[in-house]
Design a protein around this motif. Structure first.
Motif: not given
Length: 546
Positions: A419-431
Motif C-alpha cells: 500500500c506504499t511506493d516506499s522501498k522500506s516497510h510501511k508504518t501506520v499511525s493510530f490516534g
C-alpha cells in the motif's frame, strides 16, 4: 619355480635407455608438458622469460612452471620436497630433462610470479572452453576458509590490546607495591635488580601493545595480524582461525572451476555480484545464472546482480517463497532491440519500465507493473495489534505524542501488493480514537482485503487518499525460489573444495599475503581442473587441443 628377477644393480648397459620410454602415452605428465609449452609466458606476465646475454644462465620459467603444476597435481606443494623429487622421479626427468633446481629457486619462482600464476589457471579454463567442456547453464558460487600462515596468538584487536595493557598496568603496580613492602619489612623475596628488570620488560611490552593499538586506530582496521597482515581471524567449522575466504564458481555440467577469488571478508555477504561478474568475463558470456546458499543473503547485492545480467538463485533466509523488490517506475518506450539486449543499461531501463528483459525469460525473475487501484484499510484489534489490508499483523513500534505507530518489516517485505511506493516497510499511525486508517492499494490483490466501514473519513494525521506524493505506478521485481537448483548447489560446490583441501592437502596455505595466496590456490584449482578434464576427454584429446 624361481622368482622373477630384475636387472643387477652393477650391470652396465651399452645403449642408455630413452627417458620418454618410461612415460606412457596416456600419462598425465604429457598433458602438463604440452600445456605449459603452449603458453606464452611473456603475455601471461612471468618474469625472466627472455634470457640475459651475460651472467650465469637461469632456469627456463617453463621448466619451473612444469615442476609446480606437476607438484600440485601429485599433492606435493613444498619446494624442498619438489627439489627432492627432481633427483629421483622419472616423470620429472621427462618434464625437466633431469634438471635439479634448488629449493630456493623453486620457492622464489612461485613468489615472484604470483600474479601470472592466476593467468595460467585462466588459460586452462580457455582451453576447456574451446573443447566445449563448460556448459555455462548454471554456476554454483560458494566460499570456504583456507588457513593462513598466522597463528591465533599473533592476532590482535582493540579489545584484546586494551585488556593486555590493563593487565600490564596491574602487574607493574604489584611489583611496585612488592618493593614498598620489602623496604618496610626488610624481607627481600626479589632483589631490586630483578624487580627493575621485570618492570622494564613489562614497560617494553606495554609500549609494543600501545603501538599496535595506535596502528589499528589509525588504519581503520578491526584486526592486526603480525605474520600475515592481509589475512583475518574468521569463524570456521572448528572454531576461530586466521584464514582467507576463497570464493569459487563451479560449472554445473562439467563440475570444473570457472573462476575463483581470494578475499579476507569474514562472511560471503556482498560477494555474489563481484564473483559472478568476474566469471561472466572469464567465460565470455553476457548473462549468467548462479546459485548460492543463505550466506549470500544481501538484498542490495542480489538486486545489483539482476541489474547487471546475473540471475541469482540465493536460498531464502528471511523470506518464505520469493524475494520482492519495489522499484521506482520510469516511463519509457521499450523497443525490441532494448528488450533483447544484454547490456546492463538496457536491462535496467526495461525493469524500471516494468518490462521483463528477454534474457530473464524462463528464469526465476518476474517483473510486474502495478498501479494504484482498490481501497482498503488498517484495522485496530482489541489485543492492541493492527491488521493490514491483506490480513498481516502489525505490532506497536513506538509512540509519537499521543499517536501509536505500528509496523512490521517481515509483513511488508513479503507483501506482493503493498500500500506504499516506499522501498522500506510501511508504518501506520493510530490516534487515541482511531479505529480504521484507509489506504489505496497497488496492483490487483489475490486475497480478500479488509473492507472499509461506511462514513469513515480519512484521518489527516495518518493516510489521506488524495496524497500527491504517492507515485501512481510502481514496479515490483520478484525472484522466486527455485528449490531444485538450490539443492544442486551442495553437490557442485562442496566437491571441489573437499578435493583440493583434503585430497590435495591444501587446507592450509604456505604463502603469505593475498596475492601469493591467490597464486598458490590457482595452482591447486588448476590441478583439480586438469585431472577432471583428463577424466572427461582423455590425455590425447587434450594434447591435440593444445
Amino acid at each position: 619355480m624361481k622368482y622373477i628377477k630384475g636387472q643387477e644393480k652393477s650391470q652396465l648397459t651399452l645403449f642408455p635407455d630413452c627417458v620418454e620410454y618410461y612415460v606412457g602415452e596416456d600419462n598425465p605428465v604429457r598433458v602438463i608438458d604440452a600445456f605449459v609449452d603452449s603458453l606464452d609466458l611473456t603475455v601471461a606476465g612471468f618474469i625472466r622469460t627472455i634470457p640475459k646475454e651475460t651472467g650465469r644462465p637461469s632456469y627456463d620459467p617453463k621448466d619451473l612452471l612444469k615442476l609446480y603444476v606437476y607438484g600440485y597435481f601429485n599433492k606435493i606443494r613444498s619446494s624442498r620436497k619438489l627439489m627432492a623429487e627432481c633427483t629421483r622421479n622419472i616423470e620429472l626427468f621427462y618434464l625437466l630433462g633431469k634438471l635439479t633446481p634448488d629449493f630456493r629457486t623453486i620457492a622464489d619462482f612461485r613468489k615472484d610470479n604470483a600474479k601470472a600464476l592466476k593467468n595460467v589457471f585462466r588459460a586452462f579454463v580457455k582451453l576447456c572452453m574451446n573443447l566445449g567442456l563448460y556448459q555455462k547453464e548454471l554456476l554454483s558460487i560458494d566460499g570456504s576458509k583456507f588457513r593462513a600462515v598466522n597463528s591465533k596468538d599473533n592476532t590482535y584487536n582493540a579489545g584484546i590490546l586494551e585488556k593486555k595493557l590493563k593487565r600490564i598496568d596491574e602487574h607493574i603496580k604489584e611489583y611496585l607495591s612488592q618493593m614498598d613492602y620489602e623496604d618496610k619489612s626488610e624481607k627481600n623475596v626479589l632483589t631490586p635488580e630483578q624487580v627493575k628488570a621485570a618492570i622494564q620488560e613489562l614497560t617494553q611490552r606495554k609500549e609494543k601493545y600501545q603501538e599496535y593499538l595506535k596502528e589499528l586506530l589509525e588504519g581503520g582496521e578491526t584486526q592486526l595480524l603480525l605474520t600475515d597482515p592481509e589475512a583475518r581471524r574468521m569463524h570456521s567449522k572448528d572454531g576461530f582461525h586466521c584464514c582467507y575466504n576463497v570464493q569459487t564458481a563451479v560449472d554445473k555440467g562439467s563440475h570444473l572451476i570457472a573462476e575463483y577469488e581470494v578475499t579476507n571478508r569474514n562472511t560471503d555477504q556482498g560477494l555474489l555480484k563481484e564473483v559472478s561478474q568476474s566469471t561472466k568475463e572469464v567465460l565470455e558470456i553476457n548473462t549468467i545464472e548462479v546459485v548460492a546458499d543463505k550466506g549470500y543473503e544481501s538484498r542490495e547485492d542480489i538486486l545489483n546482480c539482476v541489474m547487471n545480467g546475473i540471475v541469482p538463485n540465493v536460498a531464502l533466509k528471511y523470506d518464505k517463497h520469493e524475494r520482492l523488490y519495489t522499484i521506482d517506475y520510469v516511463e519509457a518506450e521499450i523497443r525490441d532491440e532494448e528488450r533483447n539486449s544484454t547490456k546492463p543499461e538496457d536491462i535496467q531501463k526495461c525493469i524500471a519500465a516494468g518490462v521483463l528483459p528477454a534474457c530473464y525469460e524462463s528464469t526465476a525473475i518476474e517483473v510486474e507493473l502495478q498501479e494504484q487501484s482498490c481501497l482498503s484499510c488498517f484495522t485496530l484489534n482489541e489485543d492492541g495489534t493492527v491488521t493490514c489490508p491483506v490480513g498481516r499483523i502489525l505490532t506497536k513500534t513506538k509512540m509519537r505524542g499521543k499517536n501509536t505507530i505500528y509496523g512490521s518489516k517481515d509483513a511488508c517485505r513479503q507483501c506482493p501488493n503493498k500500500c506504499t511506493d516506499s522501498k522500506s516497510h510501511k508504518t501506520v499511525s493510530f490516534g487515541p480514537e482511531t479505529k480504521y486508517v484507509p489506504v489505496r492499494m497497488y496492483g490487483s490483490p489475490s486475497v480478500k482485503l479488509n473492507p472499509i466501514p461506511e462514513n469513515i473519513l480519512p484521518n489527516p494525521f495518518n493516510h489521506t487518499l488524495d496524497r500527491k506524493d504517492h507515485a501512481p505506478r510502481k514496479v515490483v521485481l520478484r525472484i522466486k525460489e527455485d528449490i531444485s537448483k538450490i539443492k544442486e548447489r551442495m553437490c557442485l560446490s562442496e566437491h571441489p573444495f573437499g578435493t583440493v583441501k583434503w585430497y590435495h592437502g591444501a587446507h592450509y596455505l604456505l604463502c603469505k599475503g593475498k596475492e601469493k595466496a591467490t597464486a598458490e590456490l590457482g595452482l591447486s584449482f588448476l590441478a583439480y581442473n586438469m585431472k577432471r578434464a583428463i577424466n572427461m576427454v582423455g590425455v590425447k584429446k587434450l594434447i591435440e587441443a593444445m
